[in-house]
Design an enzyme around this catalytic site. Structure first.
Site, short mmCIF file in Angstrom:
data_model
loop_
_atom_site.label_atom_id
_atom_site.label_comp_id
_atom_site.label_asym_id
_atom_site.label_seq_id
_atom_site.Cartn_x
_atom_site.Cartn_y
_atom_site.Cartn_z
N GLU A 38 62.77 -17.17 121.43
CA GLU A 38 62.72 -15.88 120.76
C GLU A 38 63.36 -16.10 119.40
O GLU A 38 64.48 -16.61 119.32
CB GLU A 38 63.52 -14.85 121.58
CG GLU A 38 63.40 -13.48 120.99
CD GLU A 38 64.17 -12.41 121.75
OE1 GLU A 38 64.61 -12.67 122.88
OE2 GLU A 38 64.33 -11.32 121.18
N ARG A 262 70.08 -23.70 133.61
CA ARG A 262 70.58 -23.62 132.26
C ARG A 262 71.63 -24.70 132.03
O ARG A 262 72.41 -25.00 132.95
CB ARG A 262 71.26 -22.26 132.13
CG ARG A 262 71.25 -21.62 130.83
CD ARG A 262 71.61 -20.15 130.98
NE ARG A 262 70.45 -19.36 130.65
CZ ARG A 262 70.08 -19.07 129.41
NH1 ARG A 262 70.80 -19.47 128.38
NH2 ARG A 262 69.01 -18.37 129.17
N LYS A 272 72.77 -17.23 121.95
CA LYS A 272 72.50 -16.87 120.55
C LYS A 272 73.24 -15.61 120.14
O LYS A 272 73.69 -15.48 119.01
CB LYS A 272 70.99 -16.68 120.35
CG LYS A 272 70.24 -17.99 120.21
CD LYS A 272 68.76 -17.75 120.02
CE LYS A 272 68.09 -17.45 121.33
NZ LYS A 272 66.66 -17.23 121.26
#
Ligand code: ATP
Ligand code: MG
Length: 557
Positions: A38, A262, A272
């Site tokens: 994203e 992850r 982020k």
């Protein structure tokens, strides 16, 4: 340590096993993967792991990888991020086949939604988000149907059209899939597919005021691109059922989702959203601050693409989350820089040494290798003169038993130059040693030494007259706790206040030519990378990593 040969023999990870089986069974003749960031921030080391995994699969097996920007949320996204992401992936050494944007599918996604509505599989809900939440149920109790659930297809089509044409305010209506409010999987309880958001999008501008939710964009985008193996992180495992449901009901290309754990690094944050806060609130100098776990920060710090790929390879893929020790990342960069970095000398905390038997005003040129690990790196010239600088810590008035550096009466070799012997020293008013007097052994020049003397200590040094001032930025962990996200309270209260020390050191003249992108080992001090803030008059160097792991000792782990 894993050697290169052992790496080749390393067994396949579970995703490689799946792909190999799918190719062997003839399910696919080639595979398609994608990396789907994203564009709402810069990529970090966790993303590097996903990049290496997705591109790694299609480097190993027939097929290709797309870069797809998952840009369905207009408010947080920006073209600056798109550019930085592309730059970072290329720098890591990967090439995507197609550059794609989920926002390019907005028309198709809209048509898909119309199709679901037409088949009685989606409806427009006038409930507020609170009302929707109130009827959602809990993991142990079923939810309840929305009062708007049984609208007719025609009414739903008309309302959805009006949502699209901007007749309703933000948050006043949503489009929901009609699945089952009593489903065991909460995500299957009539999930929201579209929401109203009158916001400017970085690519589609003001064309749209309804935007698809993640679940109604991701799988559909995978399908449009005929992605065979859609790899995401574990938190999306519960979404897989909805992913499959939507693809089946739409009758589109059957992409499949696979999850892996992850990757989290200790002493930092890999989110982020949190990294953006550090930037916006000025805790760091920017996304590429060398203390940041971003790819751009690591690059500026002096990390190489090879070292990051090696790190991702060593940590591999797992099905369970765990914390990776940043020490491993540092190990990987040391390994790589040891092979590549040009050796230079710089003194960080200088002590003046006068070579009393060397004529004043004269300079002698010495030669030393640029990299003992790589003869092709050649040799360079270093000037030697009457006054030189060594590190303060390399002289002791009263040496301890195992101290092989300079001390009264003792000899050391100056790297690439001569053996010197200390005869005397000068103390300042506060008792500090301000000057050391030595003589050099004329026939001890490196490479031409005929003295037969074997000295134990070799020191780095610079000629005082020829040295150039260099700014040296010494970095430490950005956070002072190992697992930042498990701590209570604001994560920023755990920022290490001593993560940056700036000093002025003295470097050999060759350092004035250092350019960002090059790597240096300052002898006995560590690996250093020229920073773009520097100039030829005053170069700036970031310490990438020390030569040895001093952290483990300090932390006692
Ligand atoms: P963040 O929380 O930092 O915003 P994200 O998952 O929301 O991360 P995306 O841009 O959506 O970021 O991620 C792109 C891809 O990278 C996704 O497939 C995601 O699963 C993967 N990814 C993100 N963070 C990690 C991580 N720490 N370890 C492994 N993969 C990750
Ligand atoms: Mg995300």
């Amino acid at each position: 340590m894993i050697t290169d040969e052992k790496k080749e023999e390393k067994s396949l990870n579970f995703l490689e096993e799946i792909v190999e089986a799918d190719l062997q069974s003839g399910k696919y003749t080639q595979i398609v993967t994608r990396f789907p960031p994203e564009p709402n921030g810069y990529l970090h080391i966790g993303h590097a792991s996903s990049i290496c995994l997705n591109f790694g699969l299609t480097n190993k097996f027939p097929g290709y990888t797309n870069l797809r920007f998952d840009d369905t949320n207009p408010v947080t996204e920006d073209t600056e991020y798109v550019e930085s992401i592309k730059n970072d992936i290329k720098w890591l050494g990967f090439e995507w086949k197609h550059e794609l944007f989920a926002s390019d599918y907005f028309d198709t996604l809209y048509q898909y939604a119309v199709k679901l509505i037409s088949e009685g599989l989606a409806y427009v809900d006038d409930s507020t988000s609170e009302e929707i939440a109130a009827l959602k149920g809990t993991p142990t109790e079923p939810g309840q149907d929305s009062p708007y659930r049984d609208r007719s297809v025609d009414e739903n089509l008309a309302l959805f059209e009006k949502m699209k044409s901007g007749e309703f305010p933000d948050g006043s209506r949503t489009l929901r899939a009609k699945i089952d409010m009593g489903h065991m999987n909460m995500l299957m309880r009539d999930p929201i597919l579209y929401r109203i958001k009158h916001a400017h999008h970085h690519r589609t501008g003001n064309k749209w005021c309804i935007y698809p939710m993640y679940d109604f964009a991701h799988g559909q985008s995978d399908s449009i691109e005929t992605v065979t193996h859609s790899i995401c992180t574990l938190e999306f495992a519960p979404h897989r059922e909805l992913y499959d449901w939507l693809i089946a009901k739409l009758g589109i290309y059957p992409s499949h989702q696979y999850e892996f754990a992850r990757r989290n690094l200790n002493y930092t944050v890999t989110s982020k959203r949190k990294l953006l806060q550090l930037v916006q609130e000025g805790h760091v100098a920017g996304w590429d601050d060398p203390r940041m776990p971003t790819i751009s920060g690591l690059r500026r710090r002096g990390y190489t693409p090879e070292s990051i790929r090696d790190f991702c390879d060593r940590i591999g893929v797992a099905k369970r989350e765990n914390m990776i020790d940043v020490g491993l990342l540092e190990f990987c960069v040391r390994e790589d820089l040891n092979k590549k970095a040009l050796r230079r000398m710089a003194v960080m905390d200088p002590l003046k040494v006068i070579i009393t038997n060397f004529p004043e005003g004269e300079t002698e040129i010495c030669h030393t290798e640029n990299n003992p690990e790589d003869v092709s790196a050649g040799v360079r010239e270093i000037p030697f003169s009457r006054e030189i600088l060594i590190e303060k810590e390399d002289f002791m008035e009263v040496p301890s038993k195992k101290y092989f550096r300079l001390a009264p009466g003792k000899m050391v070799r100056l790297k690439g130059a001569y053996i010197i012997q200390c005869n005397d020293f000068v103390k300042g008013e506060n008792g500090e040693i301000t000057e050391v007097h030595c003589t050099y052994l004329e026939n001890s020049k490196s490479g031409h030494d005929t003295t037969g003397i074997n000295v134990k200590g070799t020191l780095h040094w610079v000629s005082a007259r020829h040295a150039i001032p260099v700014e040296i930025r010494l970095y430490d962990r950005l956070f002072s706790v190992e697992d930042v996200s498990s701590e209570e309270g604001d994560f920023k209260s755990f920022i290490n206040p001593d993560s940056l020390h700036v000093i002025t050191g003295f470097g050999e003249p060759a350092l004035s030519e250092a350019k960002p992108g090059e790597a240096f080992q300052f002898l006995r001090k560590g690996y250093f990378a020229p920073d773009p803030d520097g100039s030829a008059e005053k170069p700036v160097f970031n310490r990438t990593v020390t030569l040895r792991d001093t952290w483990a000792k300090v932390a006692g782990n």
